[in-house]
Design a protein around this motif. Structure first.
Motif, PDB file in Angstrom:
ATOM      1  N   THR A 118      -7.796  -0.639  -1.693  1.00 32.80           N
ATOM      2  CA  THR A 118      -7.174  -1.906  -1.326  1.00 32.80           C
ATOM      3  C   THR A 118      -8.113  -2.737  -0.455  1.00 32.80           C
ATOM      4  N   ARG A 123      -5.859  -6.349  -3.446  1.00 33.56           N
ATOM      5  CA  ARG A 123      -4.510  -6.095  -2.920  1.00 33.56           C
ATOM      6  C   ARG A 123      -3.406  -6.476  -3.903  1.00 33.56           C
ATOM      7  N   THR A 127      -1.036  -3.337  -4.832  1.00 36.95           N
ATOM      8  CA  THR A 127       0.311  -3.392  -4.262  1.00 36.95           C
ATOM      9  C   THR A 127       1.231  -4.238  -5.142  1.00 36.95           C
ATOM     10  N   TYR A 157      -0.105  -1.074   3.839  1.00 39.63           N
ATOM     11  CA  TYR A 157      -0.750  -1.804   2.754  1.00 39.63           C
ATOM     12  C   TYR A 157       0.139  -2.861   2.106  1.00 39.63           C
TER      13      TYR A 157
END
Length: 182
Positions: A118, A123, A127, A157
Motif C-alpha cells: 500500500t 491504495r 483497499t 490502511y
C-alpha cells in the motif's frame, strides 16, 4: 567447488523449471521463498526473475505452490524496488485473489503483502471495497492471527468512510470471500 550465492539461486530456479516432480517444485519454491527473506538476495532474485515466478505461481491449482509463492512475495515486497516491480507487474489483483484461499498461511501472507504494497498510488487498489469487506469478515474470525491482522489492516490502511461503506454494503449481500480453514 562451492557455488556462489547467485549460482546457487540460479540452480534452484533451473531445477524448478526443468523438474516434472510436483514435490520437487514445492520444495524449490519453498527454498526460494526462504531466500527471499534475506535482503542480500534481493538483487539476485530480481536478476533471476523470481518475482515473476512467484507472481505466476499465484494462479496455480496446487495450494502449496501458491502458499510458497505468496510467502516469497511477502518477504520481497518490503524492498522499494521489489514493491514497485510487483505493482508495475499488476501483482495486486492475483494477491487479492489469494484472500479466498482455504490455506491460512496463504491468506495471512496475502493480507500482509497488501499492507506492504500500500502506497499513495496503490491504495485505491489495495483497499478497494471487496478487500475492505473481506478484512471486515476476517476481523471476526476465531483465528486470532487472521482477525488481528485484518483489524490492523482496517485501522491502519483504510479510512473510516471506507470501513463504513464496506459494513453497509456487506449488510446487503451474502456473497463474500470465505474464511480459510483452521
Amino acid at each position: 567447488m562451492e557455488l556462489g550465492r547467485l549460482e546457487y539461486l540460479q540452480a534452484l530456479v533451473t531445477e524448478f523449471q526443468v523438474t516434472d516432480s510436483t514435490e520437487a517444485k514445492e520444495q524449490v519454491l519453498a527454498n526460494l521463498a526462504n531466500f527471499a527473506y534475506d535482503p542480500s538476495n534481493y538483487e539476485y532474485l530480481r536478476q533471476l526473475q523470481v518475482l515473476d515466478l512467484f507472481l505466476d505461481m499465484l494462479t496455480e491449482d496446487n495450494e502449496s505452490l501458491v502458499e510458497f509463492a505468496m510467502g516469497g512475495l511477502c518477504n520481497l515486497c518490503l524492498d522499494k524496488t521489489n514493491k514497485e516491480y510487483i505493482l508495475e507487474a499488476n501483482g495486486v489483483e492475483p494477491i487479492i485473489n489469494c484472500l479466498s484461499s482455504s490455506n491460512e498461511e496463504t491468506v495471512v501472507s496475502a493480507v500482509t503483502t497488501l499492507m506492504f504494497l500500500t502506497t499513495p498510488r496503490s491504495r485505491a487498489q489495495t483497499t478497494a471495497l471487496p478487500v475492505v469487506e473481506c478484512m471486515l469478515r476476517f476481523s471476526l474470525s476465531a483465528n486470532r492471527r487472521l482477525s488481528n491482522l485484518a483489524s490492523i489492516f482496517l485501522q491502519d490502511y483504510c479510512t473510516p468512510p471506507q470501513v463504513e461503506e464496506a459494513r453497509n454494503f456487506s449488510k446487503h449481500t451474502a456473497v463474500g470471500i470465505p474464511l480459510p480453514k483452521d
